[in-house]
Design an enzyme around this catalytic site. Structure first.
Site, PDB file in Angstrom:
ATOM      1  N   GLU A  29       1.918   7.181   4.119  1.00 19.01           N
ATOM      2  CA  GLU A  29       0.784   6.312   3.788  1.00 19.01           C
ATOM      3  C   GLU A  29      -0.504   6.861   4.393  1.00 19.01           C
ATOM      4  O   GLU A  29      -0.474   7.601   5.381  1.00 19.01           O
ATOM      5  CB  GLU A  29       1.034   4.894   4.293  1.00 19.01           C
ATOM      6  CG  GLU A  29       1.163   4.777   5.806  1.00 19.01           C
ATOM      7  CD  GLU A  29       1.524   3.378   6.261  1.00 19.01           C
ATOM      8  OE1 GLU A  29       0.737   2.458   5.978  1.00 19.01           O
ATOM      9  OE2 GLU A  29       2.582   3.211   6.900  1.00 19.01           O
ATOM     10  N   LYS A 163       6.952  -4.440  12.611  1.00 17.52           N
ATOM     11  CA  LYS A 163       5.923  -4.519  13.646  1.00 17.52           C
ATOM     12  C   LYS A 163       6.197  -5.673  14.611  1.00 17.52           C
ATOM     13  O   LYS A 163       6.633  -6.745  14.202  1.00 17.52           O
ATOM     14  CB  LYS A 163       4.546  -4.672  12.999  1.00 17.52           C
ATOM     15  CG  LYS A 163       4.135  -3.457  12.170  1.00 17.52           C
ATOM     16  CD  LYS A 163       2.776  -3.651  11.546  1.00 17.52           C
ATOM     17  CE  LYS A 163       2.300  -2.381  10.843  1.00 17.52           C
ATOM     18  NZ  LYS A 163       3.070  -2.062   9.625  1.00 17.52           N
TER      19      LYS A 163
END
Length: 308
Positions: A29, A163
């Site tokens: 990404e 996360k």
């Protein structure tokens, strides 16, 4: 009828040659370049991540939107442009059509990178951590589009879990509900970004890349299958104690509520608070996690592409 030039793919020559020869390619990404780290650390990290993929023998393909074109693999100059241009849009699956139509620049997240990787014919993607169900998501319905995109593409996602700021228990439940296969590499615990354990057990553990590659092969052959999520914990020397991180996150959540911080600003507020609480260690650990997952993704892609 769709016109071919509506989706202008610009594939880097190295990536194109690898795809044509059926060599291992790992998509990356670009959001981490524009929104994850400051200059010049963002360029240094992006190049280190690409180098990690190359060390494994695979070819890296950093994905981004530049002047309405879909870049699959970037030159150094393009990475520098993404790193230094202010105001680049963060592009997920939902706003990707608008960024392309406006011929502007866009940094891809996990969700949009998966979509474009599949469009280019790439079967593996590496990220430090996936999105998920946010804390309080049972009321706010704040759930990352990453989780939905996993069900729409069959690009294997290699990450260091979800996360830390997320509700990881609900994230795992959501993935199970959406029929997304999740496996951890050489650990019983589901990792949480730069923490080696989230406190939740993994749905499935496999101890060799060969076993994971075989499972990916079978998964892709099954009708209607979702992308497989392969979670590999960061190295012990790069990890941060989860108790320290959780304490900082909880304090930041309470502080954000007291200050009236809402919406997308909450995540930025918490991440900044964690960085301060860890005296900058979280930023360094973030870069280390990116490099580690990229190398493992490359190794896995190489194993997958071996004749079996």
């Amino acid at each position: 009828m769709m016109q071919a030039n509506l989706l202008p793919l610009v594939i880097h020559p190295e990536v194109k040659a690898a795809l044509e020869s059926r060599h291992a390619v790992v998509a990356l990404e670009s959001n981490v370049i524009t929104h994850g780290l400051n200059y010049p650390a963002n360029v240094e990290t992006a190049l280190a991540v690409e180098a990690a993929v190359r060390r494994s023998g695979a070819v890296p393909a950093t994905i981004g939107i530049c002047d309405g074109e879909i870049l699959v693999g970037m030159h150094r100059e393009q990475i520098e442009r993404f790193a230094t241009t202010p105001g680049i849009a963060k592009v997920s699956s939902n706003n990707l059509p608008f960024v392309l139509a406006q011929k502007s620049m866009g940094a891809t997240t996990v969700a949009s990178s998966l979509m474009l990787a599949e469009l280019a014919g790439i079967g593996f993607f590496a990220s430090a951590g996936i999105g998920g169900v946010h804390r309080g998501g049972e009321d706010s319905m704040d759930i990352s589009s990453d989780l939905i995109q996993f069900t729409r593409t069959n690009v294997t996602v290699v990450c260091a879990g979800a996360k830390n700021i997320l509700d990881i228990g609900r994230t795992l439940e959501f993935l199970e509900t959406q029929c997304v296969p999740v496996v951890t590499y050489q650990t019983d615990d589901f990792p949480a970004f730069y923490c080696r354990s989230s406190g939740y057990r993994s749905p499935q553990r496999l101890d060799s890349l060969e076993a994971i590659a075989q499972a990916i092969d079978i998964n892709r052959a099954l009708p209607g299958s979702a992308a497989m999520v392969v979670a590999a914990p960061t190295k012990p020397e790069d990890a941060i104690d989860s108790r320290d991180v959780q304490a900082a996150i909880q304090a930041a959540i309470e502080n954000a509520a007291a200050k009236g911080v809402t919406g997308s600003q909450v995540t930025k507020f918490i991440m900044k608070a964690v960085e301060q609480a860890t005296h900058g260690r979280s930023a360094m650990a973030n870069a280390a996690v990116l490099v580690n997952t990229a190398e493992i993704a490359g190794q896995l892609a190489m194993v997958y592409h071996r004749p079996r």
